[in-house]
Motif scaffolding. Structure first.
Motif, mmCIF file in Angstrom:
data_model
loop_
_atom_site.group_PDB
_atom_site.id
_atom_site.type_symbol
_atom_site.label_atom_id
_atom_site.label_comp_id
_atom_site.label_asym_id
_atom_site.label_seq_id
_atom_site.Cartn_x
_atom_site.Cartn_y
_atom_site.Cartn_z
ATOM 1 N N TRP A 196 45.302 40.148 28.269
ATOM 2 C CA TRP A 196 46.273 40.865 29.103
ATOM 3 C C TRP A 196 45.582 41.978 29.887
ATOM 4 C CZ3 TRP A 196 48.311 45.882 29.255
ATOM 5 C CH2 TRP A 196 49.505 46.029 29.953
ATOM 6 N N PHE A 197 44.648 42.677 29.213
ATOM 7 C CA PHE A 197 43.866 43.714 29.894
ATOM 8 C C PHE A 197 43.120 43.133 31.095
ATOM 9 C CE2 PHE A 197 43.617 46.604 26.047
ATOM 10 C CZ PHE A 197 44.278 47.640 26.661
ATOM 11 N N ARG A 198 42.468 42.000 30.865
ATOM 12 C CA ARG A 198 41.673 41.409 31.942
ATOM 13 C C ARG A 198 42.561 41.012 33.121
ATOM 14 N NH1 ARG A 198 38.394 39.562 27.516
ATOM 15 N NH2 ARG A 198 39.704 37.736 27.146
ATOM 16 N N GLN A 199 43.719 40.433 32.835
ATOM 17 C CA GLN A 199 44.629 40.032 33.901
ATOM 18 C C GLN A 199 45.155 41.244 34.656
ATOM 19 O OE1 GLN A 199 47.588 37.701 31.914
ATOM 20 N NE2 GLN A 199 46.196 36.010 31.479
ATOM 21 N N THR A 200 45.502 42.296 33.888
ATOM 22 C CA THR A 200 46.033 43.503 34.510
ATOM 23 C C THR A 200 44.987 44.178 35.390
ATOM 24 O OG1 THR A 200 47.510 43.855 32.632
ATOM 25 C CG2 THR A 200 47.099 45.749 34.051
ATOM 26 N N SER A 201 43.737 44.216 34.886
ATOM 27 C CA SER A 201 42.694 44.921 35.622
ATOM 28 C C SER A 201 42.422 44.280 36.979
ATOM 29 C CB SER A 201 41.416 44.959 34.788
ATOM 30 O OG SER A 201 40.881 43.661 34.638
ATOM 31 N N ARG A 202 42.567 42.966 37.073
ATOM 32 C CA ARG A 202 42.276 42.278 38.330
ATOM 33 C C ARG A 202 43.331 42.565 39.400
ATOM 34 N NH1 ARG A 202 38.103 38.746 38.074
ATOM 35 N NH2 ARG A 202 37.278 38.308 36.005
ATOM 36 N N ASN A 203 44.447 43.125 39.004
ATOM 37 C CA ASN A 203 45.464 43.485 39.989
ATOM 38 C C ASN A 203 45.107 44.757 40.747
ATOM 39 O OD1 ASN A 203 47.051 41.290 39.275
ATOM 40 N ND2 ASN A 203 48.124 42.431 37.668
ATOM 41 N N ASP A 204 44.090 45.466 40.279
ATOM 42 C CA ASP A 204 43.676 46.711 40.931
ATOM 43 C C ASP A 204 42.184 46.632 41.211
ATOM 44 O OD1 ASP A 204 43.460 49.225 41.918
ATOM 45 O OD2 ASP A 204 44.005 50.277 40.085
ATOM 46 N N THR A 205 41.819 45.774 42.144
ATOM 47 C CA THR A 205 40.403 45.485 42.374
ATOM 48 C C THR A 205 39.645 46.678 42.953
ATOM 49 O OG1 THR A 205 40.970 44.554 44.532
ATOM 50 C CG2 THR A 205 40.832 43.029 42.681
ATOM 51 N N GLY A 206 40.318 47.520 43.742
ATOM 52 C CA GLY A 206 39.630 48.672 44.324
ATOM 53 C C GLY A 206 39.151 49.631 43.261
ATOM 54 N N THR A 207 40.040 49.995 42.352
ATOM 55 C CA THR A 207 39.676 50.900 41.268
ATOM 56 C C THR A 207 38.634 50.259 40.367
ATOM 57 O OG1 THR A 207 41.879 51.871 41.316
ATOM 58 C CG2 THR A 207 40.570 52.242 39.336
ATOM 59 N N LEU A 208 38.780 48.966 40.119
ATOM 60 C CA LEU A 208 37.857 48.271 39.238
ATOM 61 C C LEU A 208 36.459 48.201 39.851
ATOM 62 C CD1 LEU A 208 37.816 46.966 36.516
ATOM 63 C CD2 LEU A 208 38.517 44.817 37.550
ATOM 64 N N GLU A 209 36.379 48.016 41.178
ATOM 65 C CA GLU A 209 35.081 48.022 41.857
ATOM 66 C C GLU A 209 34.414 49.387 41.732
ATOM 67 O OE1 GLU A 209 31.816 46.713 44.037
ATOM 68 O OE2 GLU A 209 33.463 45.535 43.187
ATOM 69 N N THR A 210 35.184 50.438 41.921
ATOM 70 C CA THR A 210 34.660 51.801 41.772
ATOM 71 C C THR A 210 34.146 52.030 40.359
ATOM 72 O OG1 THR A 210 36.199 52.615 43.440
ATOM 73 C CG2 THR A 210 35.227 54.250 41.967
ATOM 74 N N PHE A 211 34.930 51.560 39.389
ATOM 75 C CA PHE A 211 34.561 51.726 37.978
ATOM 76 C C PHE A 211 33.233 51.029 37.685
ATOM 77 C CE2 PHE A 211 34.754 49.881 33.646
ATOM 78 C CZ PHE A 211 34.751 51.058 32.911
ATOM 79 N N CYS A 212 33.111 49.772 38.092
ATOM 80 C CA CYS A 212 31.885 49.021 37.803
ATOM 81 C C CYS A 212 30.665 49.620 38.499
ATOM 82 C CB CYS A 212 32.070 47.558 38.206
ATOM 83 S SG CYS A 212 33.251 46.640 37.183
#
Length: 566
Positions: free
Chosen positions: A415-431
């Motif tokens: 569920w975390f993985r699915q949820t995280s992909r809905n916010d790709t901008g923040t996730l790109e910044t995080f990575c």
């Protein structure tokens, strides 16, 4: 090791189990209790893989005319001499399992039901030669067993005949033998579950209402009937007007010990196979269900784990039960989870209890109307168990054992993985903050993420509390598909938590995770980075040609974290 009986992995035929010398935990007392306390229609609801089908097979073997009575030699029921003389081998028995009634549309499901009932009807071909049946009776019977020419085994009974099929069969058998019929219907609710999934639910409800109504209601040819399933379906109107129904759910004390293995039975099985030293592991992983007033193990789990241990004394427990289903109900709960529900899930995974009002008679169409309904379904289907009644319909619910706790954690990670992909901008910044050596940004975004999603406040009983956070972090980092991410990889003198290789920049990243007991973040972070140094976790990265090595120690506690850059 001396010869031991085979373990009945997947064997649900009583006669096969006894004849082929499989290990059998004697549940034949069920017969005595049923005969002393039966209603005309008896419904047992239990989760899947708890021995329903084997018990139904045992009933058929016991009651059916012409049965092999020696199969019960030495079993508990054989001690009841008068009862065996009166009932064993004395009844015509109709036995059908509706487990296979499914299809992507109603016509496919209809054909499957005709096949199942038609195959059962074929067992009684002697009715065509019966001197007690008229020519008209025999013609009606032919309509049950007629197959389509050139269609290889497709029963072509009309829909009207299907609706009356079990009633017709019971009438014919009753007239032939001059005594009432025992009817066994296993997995009675599976057709409704499949119909709900594929969108022909109302049509299936109508069909079952006709089939069950005809055979179970005011049927003078019926001695008694036993049905089994996972859910109690009473509001469905499939039992409309049925006032002779006795429902025995997982909250009833009566018959509570006959579905599932008791602690004594599991100890005896482990002793028989000389595996007593694995008792505590067996109990931690597969015990914890409470049916009525009895604590039981899941039989499917206990048998499979015991079988694996016989082959390998160091076998690790597996998610045997949870792997036999798609676990869609857990997905459904997570998708509907609000902040209150998320907190309740956290409490459950932490080993705590929650109090919920349980409705055991829900319809499938009501499942998605409220997240509160889903708690009831999780309870009745075995994902949760009860630790006592609070008041009326309210129970203290808990996760029964480690297997189901691991399932919830696994599903939450997904569920975390699915949820995280809905916010790709923040996730790109995080990575990107990892190769940029921006520990403050990593800490900020990870804390924000933990706060607004499901986190685990405490994971009691787990060997390594950081495993849950490891899964979260690894799932987030896998957003970068061109990064090579290794988990628990051997490097240097140990196994690092997470290693990352970024080929285009020849950058290697080492992440060591610690659980900060008592919120001791600084101490835990320093322990993490010190472990990286002492164990030389950078060795494999250097061997792979990574020129820039970045090291992080990350400490977690409840919904918070701290990140230390080396």
């Amino acid at each position: 090791m001396s010869y031991k009986k085979k373990l009945p992995v997947g064997v649900d035929s009583f006669s096969k189990l006894i004849r082929q010398n499989f290990y059998y935990i004697d549940k034949t007392d069920l017969l005595m209790n049923l005969l002393n306390n039966w209603a005309e229609v008896n419904l047992f609801t239990r989760p899947r893989r708890f021995g329903k089908s084997l018990n139904m097979s045992m009933m058929q073997t016991f009651f059916e005319i012409g049965c092999d009575k020696t199969l019960f030699d030495g079993l508990k029921i054989s001690e009841e001499k008068e009862l065996c003389q009166e009932y064993m081998g004395q009844f015509p028995v109709i036995s059908v399992s509706l487990k296979g009634v499914e299809g992507q549309n109603f016509q496919e499901a209809l054909a499957a039901m005709k096949w199942i009932i038609g195959q059962e009807a074929l067992r009684f071909r002697f009715l065509l030669d019966s001197s007690r049946l008229s020519a008209e009776d025999k013609e009606i019977y032919r309509q049950l067993i007629e197959v389509g020419k050139g269609e290889s085994g497709l029963f072509i009974m009309s829909n009207d005949t299907l609706g009356a099929s079990l009633k017709i069969l019971s009438d014919l058998l009753c007239r032939h033998y001059g005594k009432g019929v025992i009817l066994l219907i296993d997995e009675y609710d599976v057709p409704l579950d499949k119909a709900f999934q594929y969108g022909y639910y109302d049509q299936m409800v109508s069909l079952l209402r006709i089939v069950f109504g005809n055979v179970l209601k005011t049927n003078s040819s019926l001695y008694f009937a036993v049905l089994t399933g996972c859910l109690r379906i009473s509001k469905e109107s499939i039992f409309t007007g049925l006032n002779n129904l006795k429902t025995l759910t997982i909250t009833n004390a009566q018959f509570d010990e006959y579905f599932g293995f008791t602690d004594k039975e599991v100890r005896e099985m482990l002793s028989y196979y000389e595996l007593e030293e694995h008792y505590e592991t067996m109990k931690e992983w597969y015990d914890g269900y409470r049916f009525g007033k009895t604590d039981v193990y899941c039989p499917w789990d206990a048998i499979n784990f015991c079988d694996d241990l016989r082959a390998d004394d160091e076998a690790y427990p597996q998610n045997y039960w949870s792997n036999t289903s798609g676990n869609a109900i857990v997905h459904r709960l997570l998708n509907k989870a609000d902040s209150v529900t998320k907190n309740e899930i956290e409490n459950l995974i932490a080993g705590n209890e929650i109090i919920k009002e349980i409705h055991q008679e829900l319809t499938y169409s009501e499942l998605d109307q409220s997240v509160e309904n889903l708690w009831s379904v999780l309870f009745t289907t075995g994902y949760l168990t009860q630790r006592g009644r609070v008041d009326g319909r309210k129970y203290r619910l808990a996760i029964p054992n480690r297997e189901i706790r691991e399932l919830f954690i696994t599903q939450i990670r997904e569920w975390f993985r699915q949820t995280s992909r809905n916010d790709t901008g923040t996730l790109e910044t995080f990575c990107q903050a990892f190769p940029q050596k921006n520990a403050a940004k990593i800490e900020e975004l990870l804390n924000e993420y933990l706060w607004h999603t499901i986190s685990i406040r405490d994971i009691s009983g787990r060997e390594k509390k950081e495993n849950f956070y490891h899964g979260i972090l690894q799932g987030l980092l896998r957003y970068k598909e061109n990064w090579l991410i290794k988990s628990n990889a051997e490097s240097g003198e140990g196994y690092s938590d997470i290693l990352i290789e970024i080929p285009e920049s020849r950058t290697g990243i080492i992440i060591e995770i610690k659980y900060a007991e008592g919120a001791a973040f600084d101490l835990s972070c320093h322990k993490a980075v010190e472990q990286i140094r002492e164990k030389h976790y950078d060795a494999i990265l250097l061997e792979d040609g990574m020129e820039n090595i970045i090291k992080y120690g990350i400490a977690f506690y409840k919904k918070r974290c701290k990140v230390l850059l080396v």
